[in-house]
Write a protein that holds these residues in place. Sequence first.
Motif, PDB file in Angstrom:
ATOM      1  N   GLN A 289     -38.673  -1.242  -1.270  1.00  0.00           N
ATOM      2  CA  GLN A 289     -38.429  -2.686  -1.241  1.00  0.00           C
ATOM      3  C   GLN A 289     -38.742  -3.310  -2.595  1.00  0.00           C
ATOM      4  O   GLN A 289     -38.012  -4.190  -3.061  1.00  0.00           O
ATOM      5  CB  GLN A 289     -39.274  -3.343  -0.152  1.00  0.00           C
ATOM      6  CG  GLN A 289     -38.743  -3.109   1.258  1.00  0.00           C
ATOM      7  CD  GLN A 289     -39.638  -3.715   2.323  1.00  0.00           C
ATOM      8  OE1 GLN A 289     -40.869  -3.573   2.280  1.00  0.00           O
ATOM      9  NE2 GLN A 289     -39.040  -4.407   3.275  1.00  0.00           N
ATOM     10  N   GLY A 290     -39.819  -2.854  -3.227  1.00  0.00           N
ATOM     11  CA  GLY A 290     -40.165  -3.357  -4.559  1.00  0.00           C
ATOM     12  C   GLY A 290     -39.107  -3.016  -5.584  1.00  0.00           C
ATOM     13  O   GLY A 290     -38.746  -3.853  -6.424  1.00  0.00           O
ATOM     14  N   ILE A 291     -38.569  -1.795  -5.504  1.00  0.00           N
ATOM     15  CA  ILE A 291     -37.500  -1.384  -6.419  1.00  0.00           C
ATOM     16  C   ILE A 291     -36.251  -2.215  -6.175  1.00  0.00           C
ATOM     17  O   ILE A 291     -35.588  -2.661  -7.111  1.00  0.00           O
ATOM     18  CB  ILE A 291     -37.192   0.112  -6.249  1.00  0.00           C
ATOM     19  CG1 ILE A 291     -38.368   0.948  -6.742  1.00  0.00           C
ATOM     20  CG2 ILE A 291     -35.929   0.495  -7.012  1.00  0.00           C
ATOM     21  CD1 ILE A 291     -38.218   2.426  -6.499  1.00  0.00           C
ATOM     22  N   ALA A 292     -35.913  -2.436  -4.893  1.00  0.00           N
ATOM     23  CA  ALA A 292     -34.722  -3.210  -4.547  1.00  0.00           C
ATOM     24  C   ALA A 292     -34.826  -4.642  -5.078  1.00  0.00           C
ATOM     25  O   ALA A 292     -33.844  -5.203  -5.573  1.00  0.00           O
ATOM     26  CB  ALA A 292     -34.520  -3.216  -3.036  1.00  0.00           C
ATOM     27  N   ARG A 293     -36.013  -5.222  -5.000  1.00  0.00           N
ATOM     28  CA  ARG A 293     -36.198  -6.594  -5.500  1.00  0.00           C
ATOM     29  C   ARG A 293     -36.053  -6.670  -7.011  1.00  0.00           C
ATOM     30  O   ARG A 293     -35.633  -7.696  -7.558  1.00  0.00           O
ATOM     31  CB  ARG A 293     -37.576  -7.127  -5.090  1.00  0.00           C
ATOM     32  CG  ARG A 293     -37.660  -7.538  -3.628  1.00  0.00           C
ATOM     33  CD  ARG A 293     -38.931  -8.318  -3.347  1.00  0.00           C
ATOM     34  NE  ARG A 293     -40.128  -7.513  -3.523  1.00  0.00           N
ATOM     35  CZ  ARG A 293     -40.701  -6.820  -2.547  1.00  0.00           C
ATOM     36  NH1 ARG A 293     -40.187  -6.838  -1.312  1.00  0.00           N
ATOM     37  NH2 ARG A 293     -41.786  -6.104  -2.777  1.00  0.00           N
ATOM     38  N   SER A 294     -36.396  -5.585  -7.701  1.00  0.00           N
ATOM     39  CA  SER A 294     -36.301  -5.582  -9.166  1.00  0.00           C
ATOM     40  C   SER A 294     -34.889  -5.299  -9.663  1.00  0.00           C
ATOM     41  O   SER A 294     -34.646  -5.337 -10.876  1.00  0.00           O
ATOM     42  CB  SER A 294     -37.260  -4.542  -9.747  1.00  0.00           C
ATOM     43  OG  SER A 294     -36.822  -3.221  -9.423  1.00  0.00           O
ATOM     44  N   ASN A 295     -33.987  -4.978  -8.735  1.00  0.00           N
ATOM     45  CA  ASN A 295     -32.580  -4.690  -9.071  1.00  0.00           C
ATOM     46  C   ASN A 295     -32.440  -3.534 -10.063  1.00  0.00           C
ATOM     47  O   ASN A 295     -31.514  -3.505 -10.876  1.00  0.00           O
ATOM     48  CB  ASN A 295     -31.889  -5.942  -9.642  1.00  0.00           C
ATOM     49  CG  ASN A 295     -31.789  -7.053  -8.614  1.00  0.00           C
ATOM     50  OD1 ASN A 295     -31.458  -6.809  -7.454  1.00  0.00           O
ATOM     51  ND2 ASN A 295     -32.089  -8.278  -9.034  1.00  0.00           N
ATOM     52  N   ALA A 296     -33.374  -2.606 -10.020  1.00  0.00           N
ATOM     53  CA  ALA A 296     -33.296  -1.431 -10.900  1.00  0.00           C
ATOM     54  C   ALA A 296     -32.125  -0.547 -10.475  1.00  0.00           C
ATOM     55  O   ALA A 296     -31.841  -0.401  -9.288  1.00  0.00           O
ATOM     56  CB  ALA A 296     -34.597  -0.648 -10.842  1.00  0.00           C
ATOM     57  N   GLU A 297     -31.458   0.045 -11.442  1.00  0.00           N
ATOM     58  CA  GLU A 297     -30.299   0.893 -11.176  1.00  0.00           C
ATOM     59  C   GLU A 297     -30.545   2.309 -11.692  1.00  0.00           C
ATOM     60  O   GLU A 297     -31.470   2.568 -12.461  1.00  0.00           O
ATOM     61  CB  GLU A 297     -29.043   0.303 -11.830  1.00  0.00           C
ATOM     62  CG  GLU A 297     -28.651  -1.070 -11.267  1.00  0.00           C
ATOM     63  CD  GLU A 297     -27.389  -1.610 -11.913  1.00  0.00           C
ATOM     64  OE1 GLU A 297     -26.856  -0.943 -12.826  1.00  0.00           O
ATOM     65  OE2 GLU A 297     -26.947  -2.693 -11.504  1.00  0.00           O
TER      66      GLU A 297
END
Length: 381
Positions: free
Chosen positions: A210-218
């Motif tokens: 969820q933290g990664i998804a919020r940061s929009n990391a690709e």
Amino acid sequence: MMFVNMRRIRKCKVLQIILMCLATSMIMMYWEQLDNKIVTHVKSYTYRYFPNSFKFINASFRVSPKEAIKFSNHRYIINQQRKCVKRDILLLLFVKSSTENFGRRQAIRSTWGNEAYIERTLGVTVKVLFAVGLHPEPQQRRTLQLQLFFEDQIYHDLIQQDFIDSFHNLTLKLLLQLGWKETFCRHAQFLMSADDDVFVHIPNLVHYLQGIARSNAEDLWIGRVHSGSPPERDKKSKYYVSRDMYPWMSYPDYTPGSGYVLSKGVATKIYQASLTLNASLHIDDVFLGICAKMLGISPKNHLFFSGEGKAPYHRCIYNQMMTSHGHVRDIFEMWNLATEPDVGQMSSGLFWRLYCTMVKVRLLCIPFSSVSYPCKAAFWT
């Protein structure tokens, strides 16, 4: 009086410095053993320090699309085409299983792979599927296949293709997972692949993703990274790879197939790359690394993905663990211990953080041991 206090303070500082120097010296002395954790086929020697583009490997594995498609063009025997009709899916979690491992699948359904529990407790949608092939023994295949059909009628979570389910066909099982996601569940934000003897700490993993998804990391590929691992040349080993198949000294960086996570963009790119490469290399995690290297994608090392080892039993470990390998009979025990409500409180407060650091040093920083996480994980926050 103040002079006496100052002397005490100086003595304490000197003692702290001495202890820190001793601890640092010990860690540096055993760093290679502590960091490498030489287990089974993973032997990270000094190859990891060689600069290498691996372009020669990419060129040698390229084949025509017509030749490449034969590796992924297998017929579905059991499929769940409507598994991902819900649009908001955080994670598609594939568990690599074998037809006869009903007990393992049942244990996962009752613990960390329980979709209803995940949605009710964590408020997210995770879809769990089991990837299987055909049993290698024709005499047992018919009976087990009937049992598999019956199991699927109850749980609707099996994906089966018509290749022989064996260690040397693990790359075909990887292509099954990548192809199925691309065709039926492309919108899932992440894809995870795990073995059926792996314990996944779903609450920790969900919060992390969820933290990664919020940061929009690709372009994310997360797991326990092995760098510079050489091919196994011992013909007695199941990980044996001939020089004809792979003549070079080391593999590109990869994460063990026991458990890793790909972002949806990476999963798509790797699947597309696999359609241009010779997938006869049966070490599936290495093949994934070759595909990723061709795309310029590198794995991100997470110290609490266990690779091949089993995590120590302790609350200070549960608070950060993502995966632990080698759980069959003890999976219910691990689930109950790792998800106790008060485990999450271990990270709150300076005292508990110091306590857990000392505990993790004792559990993980043992020279020449083969515990699941490296010594540096003891200091990771």
